[in-house]
Design a protein around this motif. Structure first.
Motif, PDB file in Angstrom:
ATOM      1  N   VAL A 156      43.152  44.396  47.111  1.00 26.34           N
ATOM      2  CA  VAL A 156      42.572  43.402  46.201  1.00 26.34           C
ATOM      3  C   VAL A 156      41.106  43.162  46.569  1.00 26.34           C
ATOM      4  O   VAL A 156      40.228  43.135  45.700  1.00 26.34           O
ATOM      5  CB  VAL A 156      43.371  42.074  46.237  1.00 26.34           C
ATOM      6  N   LEU A 157      40.841  43.008  47.869  1.00 24.35           N
ATOM      7  CA  LEU A 157      39.465  42.780  48.329  1.00 24.35           C
ATOM      8  C   LEU A 157      38.573  43.981  48.009  1.00 24.35           C
ATOM      9  O   LEU A 157      37.425  43.814  47.587  1.00 24.35           O
ATOM     10  CB  LEU A 157      39.447  42.482  49.828  1.00 24.35           C
ATOM     11  N   GLU A 158      39.102  45.170  48.202  1.00 25.32           N
ATOM     12  CA  GLU A 158      38.324  46.380  47.917  1.00 25.32           C
ATOM     13  C   GLU A 158      38.068  46.520  46.419  1.00 25.32           C
ATOM     14  O   GLU A 158      36.947  46.829  46.002  1.00 25.32           O
ATOM     15  CB  GLU A 158      39.071  47.603  48.451  1.00 25.32           C
ATOM     16  N   HIS A 159      39.080  46.243  45.600  1.00 23.11           N
ATOM     17  CA  HIS A 159      38.926  46.316  44.142  1.00 23.11           C
ATOM     18  C   HIS A 159      37.862  45.334  43.653  1.00 23.11           C
ATOM     19  O   HIS A 159      37.123  45.626  42.722  1.00 23.11           O
ATOM     20  CB  HIS A 159      40.266  46.048  43.457  1.00 23.11           C
ATOM     21  N   ALA A 160      37.773  44.185  44.303  1.00 20.94           N
ATOM     22  CA  ALA A 160      36.784  43.163  43.928  1.00 20.94           C
ATOM     23  C   ALA A 160      35.401  43.481  44.488  1.00 20.94           C
ATOM     24  O   ALA A 160      34.444  42.766  44.200  1.00 20.94           O
ATOM     25  CB  ALA A 160      37.237  41.792  44.411  1.00 20.94           C
ATOM     26  N   MET A 207      46.464  42.376  39.076  1.00 27.49           N
ATOM     27  CA  MET A 207      45.595  41.474  38.348  1.00 27.49           C
ATOM     28  C   MET A 207      44.651  42.282  37.491  1.00 27.49           C
ATOM     29  O   MET A 207      44.085  43.254  37.938  1.00 27.49           O
ATOM     30  CB  MET A 207      44.810  40.641  39.362  1.00 27.49           C
ATOM     31  N   GLN A 208      44.474  41.863  36.284  1.00 31.51           N
ATOM     32  CA  GLN A 208      43.571  42.560  35.395  1.00 31.51           C
ATOM     33  C   GLN A 208      42.525  41.568  34.926  1.00 31.51           C
ATOM     34  O   GLN A 208      42.754  40.782  34.017  1.00 31.51           O
ATOM     35  CB  GLN A 208      44.341  43.154  34.232  1.00 31.51           C
ATOM     36  N   ALA A 209      41.393  41.591  35.578  1.00 28.85           N
ATOM     37  CA  ALA A 209      40.331  40.645  35.251  1.00 28.85           C
ATOM     38  C   ALA A 209      39.422  41.255  34.208  1.00 28.85           C
ATOM     39  O   ALA A 209      39.326  42.464  34.072  1.00 28.85           O
ATOM     40  CB  ALA A 209      39.555  40.294  36.500  1.00 28.85           C
ATOM     41  N   SER A 210      38.744  40.388  33.491  1.00 25.75           N
ATOM     42  CA  SER A 210      37.876  40.866  32.427  1.00 25.75           C
ATOM     43  C   SER A 210      36.467  41.181  32.920  1.00 25.75           C
ATOM     44  O   SER A 210      35.723  41.841  32.226  1.00 25.75           O
ATOM     45  CB  SER A 210      37.822  39.823  31.310  1.00 25.75           C
ATOM     46  N   ASP A 211      36.115  40.703  34.100  1.00 29.54           N
ATOM     47  CA  ASP A 211      34.765  40.939  34.593  1.00 29.54           C
ATOM     48  C   ASP A 211      34.757  40.886  36.128  1.00 29.54           C
ATOM     49  O   ASP A 211      35.675  40.349  36.736  1.00 29.54           O
ATOM     50  CB  ASP A 211      33.804  39.904  34.006  1.00 29.54           C
ATOM     51  N   PRO A 212      33.714  41.434  36.737  1.00 28.66           N
ATOM     52  CA  PRO A 212      33.645  41.462  38.208  1.00 28.66           C
ATOM     53  C   PRO A 212      33.682  40.078  38.852  1.00 28.66           C
ATOM     54  O   PRO A 212      34.295  39.909  39.908  1.00 28.66           O
ATOM     55  CB  PRO A 212      32.311  42.164  38.500  1.00 28.66           C
ATOM     56  N   LEU A 213      33.049  39.088  38.248  1.00 29.30           N
ATOM     57  CA  LEU A 213      33.068  37.739  38.824  1.00 29.30           C
ATOM     58  C   LEU A 213      34.489  37.198  38.879  1.00 29.30           C
ATOM     59  O   LEU A 213      34.902  36.617  39.880  1.00 29.30           O
ATOM     60  CB  LEU A 213      32.160  36.798  38.032  1.00 29.30           C
ATOM     61  N   SER A 214      35.258  37.415  37.817  1.00 23.88           N
ATOM     62  CA  SER A 214      36.658  36.969  37.799  1.00 23.88           C
ATOM     63  C   SER A 214      37.466  37.675  38.882  1.00 23.88           C
ATOM     64  O   SER A 214      38.294  37.054  39.554  1.00 23.88           O
ATOM     65  CB  SER A 214      37.284  37.219  36.432  1.00 23.88           C
ATOM     66  N   GLU A 215      37.230  38.957  39.059  1.00 25.36           N
ATOM     67  CA  GLU A 215      37.932  39.707  40.104  1.00 25.36           C
ATOM     68  C   GLU A 215      37.590  39.158  41.487  1.00 25.36           C
ATOM     69  O   GLU A 215      38.463  39.007  42.341  1.00 25.36           O
ATOM     70  CB  GLU A 215      37.584  41.187  40.018  1.00 25.36           C
ATOM     71  N   LEU A 238      32.790  44.365  55.544  1.00 18.06           N
ATOM     72  CA  LEU A 238      32.434  43.390  54.520  1.00 18.06           C
ATOM     73  C   LEU A 238      31.291  43.936  53.668  1.00 18.06           C
ATOM     74  O   LEU A 238      30.347  44.522  54.190  1.00 18.06           O
ATOM     75  CB  LEU A 238      32.000  42.083  55.203  1.00 18.06           C
ATOM     76  N   GLU A 239      31.386  43.735  52.378  1.00 21.54           N
ATOM     77  CA  GLU A 239      30.309  44.083  51.445  1.00 21.54           C
ATOM     78  C   GLU A 239      29.785  42.788  50.843  1.00 21.54           C
ATOM     79  O   GLU A 239      30.560  41.908  50.504  1.00 21.54           O
ATOM     80  CB  GLU A 239      30.822  45.022  50.352  1.00 21.54           C
TER      81      GLU A 239
END
Length: 113
Positions: free
Chosen positions: A53-57, A1-9, A73-74
């Motif tokens: 995916v969770l770590e990338h986000a 997945m290539q999101a444009s911003d952290p919220l999208s991720e 958890l962060e």
């Protein structure tokens, strides 16, 4: 997945029920991949992909303890989602308050005199 911003991720990561279940487990405390995988009927590689995916986000981090890599958890990414939702929370709360006032007004009009 290539999101444009952290919220999208973050929202992308939260969209999957398995990842939400993993976060629920980590809310109880840090855990190893095997501990996280135990309740799921999916392979360890699939769990590892979910963890990536969770770590990338930014929703989890992985430490190092000898040969173990405990996950934890962060909260920062969740705080960002909460801040974004606050605008809509105010909208819905205001809408519900208006609806309550309207219902109260209707009840007053409908009461026999």
């Amino acid at each position: 997945m290539q999101a444009s911003d952290p919220l999208s991720e973050t929202l992308f990561a939260l969209a999957d029920p398995t990842r939400r279940a993993i976060l629920a487990r980590l809310a109880e405390g840090e855990a190893t991949v095997n501990e996280i995988a135990a309740p799921f009927d999916i392979s360890l590689p699939a769990i590892s992909r979910h963890l990536k995916v969770l770590e990338h986000a930014g929703l989890i981090s992985r430490g190092r303890d000898a040969q173990w890599r405990p996950c934890r958890l962060e909260t920062k990414a969740l705080k960002n989602v909460d801040a974004w939702l606050e605008h809509y929370r105010r909208f819905w709360t205001g809408s519900f308050d208006k609806m309550d006032a309207y219902i109260a007004e209707l009840k007053i009009k409908d009461t026999p005199k």
